[in-house]
Design a protein around this motif. Sequence first.
Motif, PDB file in Angstrom:
ATOM      1  N   UNK A  10       0.960  -1.130  -0.058  1.00  0.00           N
ATOM      2  CA  UNK A  10      -0.057   0.029  -0.021  1.00  0.00           C
ATOM      3  C   UNK A  10       0.810   1.132  -0.040  1.00  0.00           C
ATOM      4  N   UNK A  11       0.321   2.494  -0.461  1.00  0.00           N
ATOM      5  CA  UNK A  11       0.917   3.485  -0.600  1.00  0.00           C
ATOM      6  C   UNK A  11       0.453   4.260   0.781  1.00  0.00           C
ATOM      7  N   UNK A  12       1.084   4.693   1.890  1.00  0.00           N
ATOM      8  CA  UNK A  12       0.644   5.426   2.779  1.00  0.00           C
ATOM      9  C   UNK A  12       0.989   6.775   2.768  1.00  0.00           C
ATOM     10  N   UNK A  13       0.027   7.768   2.999  1.00  0.00           N
ATOM     11  CA  UNK A  13       0.075   8.928   2.902  1.00  0.00           C
ATOM     12  C   UNK A  13      -0.467   9.619   4.136  1.00  0.00           C
ATOM     13  N   UNK A  14       0.521  10.530   4.769  1.00  0.00           N
ATOM     14  CA  UNK A  14       0.247  11.309   5.928  1.00  0.00           C
ATOM     15  C   UNK A  14      -0.047  12.506   5.737  1.00  0.00           C
ATOM     16  N   UNK A  35       4.364  12.453   2.498  1.00  0.00           N
ATOM     17  CA  UNK A  35       3.899  13.446   3.681  1.00  0.00           C
ATOM     18  C   UNK A  35       3.493  14.880   2.794  1.00  0.00           C
ATOM     19  N   UNK A  36       2.612  14.835   3.102  1.00  0.00           N
ATOM     20  CA  UNK A  36       1.628  15.956   2.318  1.00  0.00           C
ATOM     21  C   UNK A  36       1.169  17.258   3.266  1.00  0.00           C
ATOM     22  N   UNK A  44      -2.463  15.332  -3.917  1.00  0.00           N
ATOM     23  CA  UNK A  44      -2.522  13.988  -3.416  1.00  0.00           C
ATOM     24  C   UNK A  44      -2.512  12.786  -4.545  1.00  0.00           C
ATOM     25  N   UNK A  45      -3.296  12.985  -5.401  1.00  0.00           N
ATOM     26  CA  UNK A  45      -3.383  12.113  -6.409  1.00  0.00           C
ATOM     27  C   UNK A  45      -2.184  12.072  -7.294  1.00  0.00           C
ATOM     28  N   UNK A  50       3.241   9.672  -9.040  1.00  0.00           N
ATOM     29  CA  UNK A  50       4.242   9.792  -9.269  1.00  0.00           C
ATOM     30  C   UNK A  50       5.074   8.981  -8.187  1.00  0.00           C
ATOM     31  N   UNK A  51       4.725   8.696  -7.019  1.00  0.00           N
ATOM     32  CA  UNK A  51       5.319   7.750  -6.157  1.00  0.00           C
ATOM     33  C   UNK A  51       5.466   6.320  -6.979  1.00  0.00           C
ATOM     34  N   UNK A  52       3.881   5.987  -7.439  1.00  0.00           N
ATOM     35  CA  UNK A  52       3.857   4.449  -8.025  1.00  0.00           C
ATOM     36  C   UNK A  52       4.573   4.261  -9.216  1.00  0.00           C
ATOM     37  N   UNK A  53       4.989   5.303  -9.952  1.00  0.00           N
ATOM     38  CA  UNK A  53       5.964   5.289 -11.174  1.00  0.00           C
ATOM     39  C   UNK A  53       7.153   5.023 -10.585  1.00  0.00           C
TER      40      UNK A  53
END
Length: 177
Positions: A10-14, A35-36, A44-45, A50-53
Motif C-alpha cells: 500500500x501507499x501510505x500518505x500522511x 508526507x503532504x 495527493x493524486x 508519481x510515487x507509484x511510477x
Amino acid sequence: HRARKKNPQAVIVAAGCYVQTAREAAEADASIDLIIGNNCKGQILSMVETFMEGRTASEESDEKQVGWLDMNQNCDYESLTKVSEHTRAYIKIQDGCNQFCSYCIIPYARGRIRSREPEEILSEVSTLAASGYREIVLTGIHISSYGKDFGREDALISLVEKLASIEGVDRIRFGSL
C-alpha cells in the motif's frame, strides 16, 4: 501502521495538520511513504501516481516524497465549477488564524491568516451561479478575519455585497465566524 501490516504494498500518505505540526515524526516513521502538508492536499493524486511510477522503476527506493506548506505562502485553493449537491456550493475564502488560543493547534498547523483574492472568489461564484448553484456557503478557518491580511477591516462585508449582486445567487451562508 495497520494498513502497512495488512497490505505491505500500500501507499501510505500522511497529510494535513498532523504532519504540519509533527514533520520530524512523520519523516522518521517508516510506514509513511508520502508526507503532504495542508496546502498540497490537492496534489495527493498526482503525488501518489508519481510515487507509484517511481516504485515501479526502482523497488529499492526508500525515499519519501514531501509536499509542504510554507506558512507564508498563499493557500492552494481549487476553484470549483461543479459540486455534488444540486444547489449549494461551499467556497473556501480563507485559511489560517492569528489568534493562538491556548487550546488550539490551527495557527501552528495552518499558519497565519491568508485570504483568497476577492476577484478569484467572485469569478468562481459567477461560474457556479451560471451553472445553477443558488446557495453559496463561505468557509474557512476564521472567516470573520477575511481580508485582514489585505489590511482591510471591511473586506468580508465588501465581498458579501459583491457576491449578493451576482445574478443567480439567492442565498449566502457562512460556514463559521
